[in-house]
Design an enzyme around this catalytic site. Structure first.
Site, PDB file in Angstrom:
ATOM      1  CG  HIS A   1      -0.360   0.293   2.521  1.00 37.82           C
ATOM      2  ND1 HIS A   1      -0.045  -0.693   3.442  1.00 37.82           N
ATOM      3  CD2 HIS A   1       0.003   1.464   3.104  1.00 37.82           C
ATOM      4  CE1 HIS A   1       0.471  -0.134   4.523  1.00 37.82           C
ATOM      5  NE2 HIS A   1       0.514   1.173   4.348  1.00 37.82           N
TER       6      HIS A   1
ATOM      7  CG  ASP B   1       0.100  -4.072   2.895  1.00 37.66           C
ATOM      8  OD1 ASP B   1       0.345  -3.463   1.831  1.00 37.66           O
ATOM      9  OD2 ASP B   1      -0.070  -3.493   3.980  1.00 37.66           O
TER      10      ASP B   1
ATOM     11  N   GLY C   1       3.421   5.769   9.036  1.00 37.03           N
ATOM     12  CA  GLY C   1       4.824   5.976   8.679  1.00 37.03           C
ATOM     13  C   GLY C   1       5.698   4.803   9.094  1.00 37.03           C
ATOM     14  CG  ASN C   2       6.119   2.695  12.965  1.00 37.03           C
ATOM     15  OD1 ASN C   2       5.537   3.333  13.832  1.00 37.03           O
ATOM     16  ND2 ASN C   2       7.414   2.414  13.040  1.00 37.03           N
ATOM     17  CB  SER C   3       3.198   1.340   6.650  1.00 38.21           C
ATOM     18  OG  SER C   3       1.989   1.390   7.365  1.00 38.21           O
TER      19      SER C   3
END
Length: 206
Positions: free
Chosen positions: A81, A114, A187-189
């Site tokens: 994503h 993902d 933002g950790n994604s």
């Protein structure tokens, strides 16, 4: 009476000698964890994305994600994503004392998991990378883990917790996910979830 005094004296020395040992063990653990964080930081990169080829067209659509370098030739794992439908993707890598900006190629996409695999363009020197945990059977509930990433642009934020479950099916009934109580923010994604050795046990997704 003599026996009682003798027994009390032995107990006193056992307790006294154990206290410094426990304190030093805790300090060693803290120092070890600090060194693991320092060693893994250079392998956790920032990704800046925008659906427009020129991000200045609409800066409000620019997003930030994290990514983790997984080999010395510049392959990086992040979330699907983060890069899906993004025409502008730049990778920020901390080299010596400053952030360097690189273009990337999208190599592979896994929408259900993902996950996305990208590769850095133009970085000739080897890049420090992280390894995956080999013994996946040891990844169990209660295991200590930590997340390292760049939530909301706050670089190299560390959050520590445990694995809450290894039996989560958040996105698809056939794709198993790990749940953690380590704080994960926007933002950790795409950043790594690691064991206390600094090995990757999962890729964070929000």
């Amino acid at each position: 009476m003599k026996n009682i005094k003798y027994y009390s004296l032995i107990c006193f020395f056992i307790i006294f000698s154990c206290v410094p040992f426990n304190i030093s063990a805790t300090e060693d653990d803290e120092l070890k964890f600090e060194s693991v964080i320092e060693r893994t930081k250079k392998s956790v990169v920032i990704l800046s994305m925008n659906p427009n080829v020129d991000p200045e067209t609409d800066p409000s659509k620019t997003g930030l994600c994290s990514g983790v370098v997984i080999d010395d030739i510049g392959h990086v794992l992040t979330n699907f994503h983060c890069v899906h439908n993004q025409n502008y993707i730049r990778l920020y890598y901390h080299d010596i004392d400053d952030w360097q900006i690189y273009e990337v190629n999208v190599i592979g996409l896994d929408p259900l998991g993902d996950l996305a695999l990208i590769k850095v363009i133009g970085k000739e020197e080897p890049i420090p990378y992280l390894k995956f945990a080999k013994d996946t059977e040891k990844i169990k509930e209660g295991m200590d883990v930590f997340a390292l990433g760049h939530p909301m642009g706050m670089v190299w934020t560390v959050t520590k917790g445990i694995i809450s479950s290894t039996e989560r099916y958040a996105r698809h009934p056939f794709i198993k996910a790990i749940q953690t109580d380590s704080a994960i923010n926007k933002g950790n994604s795409g950043g790594p979830l690691m064991n206390m050795k600094g090995e990757i046990v999962g890729i964070n997704a929000l």
